[in-house]
Motif scaffolding. Structure first.
Motif, PDB file in Angstrom:
ATOM      1  N   UNK A  76      29.695  31.200  38.774  1.00 50.42           N
ATOM      2  CA  UNK A  76      29.107  31.414  37.447  1.00 50.42           C
ATOM      3  C   UNK A  76      27.600  31.605  37.520  1.00 50.42           C
ATOM      4  N   UNK A  77      26.946  30.807  38.352  1.00 45.12           N
ATOM      5  CA  UNK A  77      25.491  30.888  38.437  1.00 45.12           C
ATOM      6  C   UNK A  77      25.050  32.186  39.120  1.00 45.12           C
ATOM      7  N   UNK A  78      25.788  32.604  40.137  1.00 44.31           N
ATOM      8  CA  UNK A  78      25.476  33.886  40.778  1.00 44.31           C
ATOM      9  C   UNK A  78      25.590  35.017  39.754  1.00 44.31           C
ATOM     10  N   UNK A  79      26.640  34.975  38.946  1.00 51.61           N
ATOM     11  CA  UNK A  79      26.834  36.010  37.924  1.00 51.61           C
ATOM     12  C   UNK A  79      25.672  36.012  36.932  1.00 51.61           C
ATOM     13  N   UNK A  80      25.228  34.816  36.569  1.00 51.26           N
ATOM     14  CA  UNK A  80      24.165  34.667  35.578  1.00 51.26           C
ATOM     15  C   UNK A  80      22.795  35.053  36.141  1.00 51.26           C
ATOM     16  N   UNK A  81      22.480  34.576  37.346  1.00 53.14           N
ATOM     17  CA  UNK A  81      21.150  34.791  37.919  1.00 53.14           C
ATOM     18  C   UNK A  81      20.998  36.161  38.552  1.00 53.14           C
ATOM     19  N   UNK A  82      22.036  36.607  39.216  1.00 52.92           N
ATOM     20  CA  UNK A  82      21.924  37.846  39.981  1.00 52.92           C
ATOM     21  C   UNK A  82      22.667  38.998  39.319  1.00 52.92           C
ATOM     22  N   UNK A  83      23.434  38.694  38.276  1.00 51.02           N
ATOM     23  CA  UNK A  83      24.193  39.717  37.586  1.00 51.02           C
ATOM     24  C   UNK A  83      25.262  40.353  38.449  1.00 51.02           C
ATOM     25  N   UNK A  84      25.640  39.666  39.545  1.00 44.20           N
ATOM     26  CA  UNK A  84      26.678  40.228  40.398  1.00 44.20           C
ATOM     27  C   UNK A  84      27.920  39.346  40.352  1.00 44.20           C
ATOM     28  N   UNK A  85      29.052  40.000  40.224  1.00 47.77           N
ATOM     29  CA  UNK A  85      30.318  39.286  40.151  1.00 47.77           C
ATOM     30  C   UNK A  85      30.869  39.067  41.551  1.00 47.77           C
ATOM     31  N   UNK A  86      31.175  37.817  41.861  1.00 52.17           N
ATOM     32  CA  UNK A  86      31.915  37.563  43.098  1.00 52.17           C
ATOM     33  C   UNK A  86      33.214  36.876  42.713  1.00 52.17           C
ATOM     34  N   UNK A  87      34.197  37.001  43.564  1.00 52.45           N
ATOM     35  CA  UNK A  87      35.493  36.405  43.244  1.00 52.45           C
ATOM     36  C   UNK A  87      35.466  34.913  43.559  1.00 52.45           C
ATOM     37  N   UNK A  88      36.432  34.221  42.974  1.00 50.85           N
ATOM     38  CA  UNK A  88      36.593  32.799  43.233  1.00 50.85           C
ATOM     39  C   UNK A  88      36.731  32.530  44.739  1.00 50.85           C
ATOM     40  N   UNK A  89      37.487  33.377  45.438  1.00 48.56           N
ATOM     41  CA  UNK A  89      37.696  33.122  46.868  1.00 48.56           C
ATOM     42  C   UNK A  89      36.431  33.413  47.677  1.00 48.56           C
ATOM     43  N   UNK A  90      35.629  34.391  47.253  1.00 47.70           N
ATOM     44  CA  UNK A  90      34.342  34.625  47.928  1.00 47.70           C
ATOM     45  C   UNK A  90      33.417  33.431  47.739  1.00 47.70           C
ATOM     46  N   UNK A  91      33.407  32.890  46.532  1.00 47.91           N
ATOM     47  CA  UNK A  91      32.574  31.718  46.246  1.00 47.91           C
ATOM     48  C   UNK A  91      33.040  30.527  47.073  1.00 47.91           C
ATOM     49  N   UNK A  92      34.360  30.351  47.130  1.00 47.28           N
ATOM     50  CA  UNK A  92      34.895  29.217  47.894  1.00 47.28           C
ATOM     51  C   UNK A  92      34.593  29.373  49.383  1.00 47.28           C
ATOM     52  N   UNK A  93      34.647  30.610  49.862  1.00 50.34           N
ATOM     53  CA  UNK A  93      34.346  30.881  51.271  1.00 50.34           C
ATOM     54  C   UNK A  93      32.911  30.470  51.608  1.00 50.34           C
ATOM     55  N   UNK A  94      32.000  30.807  50.706  1.00 49.12           N
ATOM     56  CA  UNK A  94      30.601  30.461  50.946  1.00 49.12           C
ATOM     57  C   UNK A  94      30.397  28.947  50.923  1.00 49.12           C
ATOM     58  N   UNK A  95      30.998  28.298  49.922  1.00 47.30           N
ATOM     59  CA  UNK A  95      30.898  26.839  49.845  1.00 47.30           C
ATOM     60  C   UNK A  95      31.478  26.217  51.116  1.00 47.30           C
TER      61      UNK A  95
END
Ligand SMILES: [Ca+2]
Ligand SMILES: [Ca+2]
Length: 72
Positions: free
Chosen positions: A31-50
């Motif tokens: 959610x924060x990436x979408x808000x700050x950077x205006x770029x959509x990432x998927x739930x699995x991409x976010x989980x991968x990074x975490x």
């Protein structure tokens, strides 16, 4: 010097920790990436990074893990 950096890092971390519980979940990160950077990432991409920063295996990012990643 390290203290100033840690304070700055904590501010960044707190932006990602939307509910303020001290842990950043994949959902919060996404959610924060979408808000700050205006770029959509998927739930699995976010989980991968975490997961790539997660050292204690709870699949959430603590400040300590975030800080370690910044200093890695
Ligand atoms: Ca949180
Ligand atoms: Ca963790």
């Amino acid at each position: 010097m390290a203290d100033i950096m840690e304070t700055a890092a904590r501010k960044v971390f707190e932006r990602y920790d939307v509910d303020g519980d001290g842990l950043v979940t994949a959902d919060e990160y996404r959610k924060v990436v979408a808000e700050l950077e205006g770029s959509e990432i998927t739930e699995s991409q976010a989980q991968e990074l975490i997961d790539s920063l997660d050292t204690n295996g709870d699949r959430q990012m603590s400040f300590e893990e975030f800080w370690a990643a910044m200093n890695g």
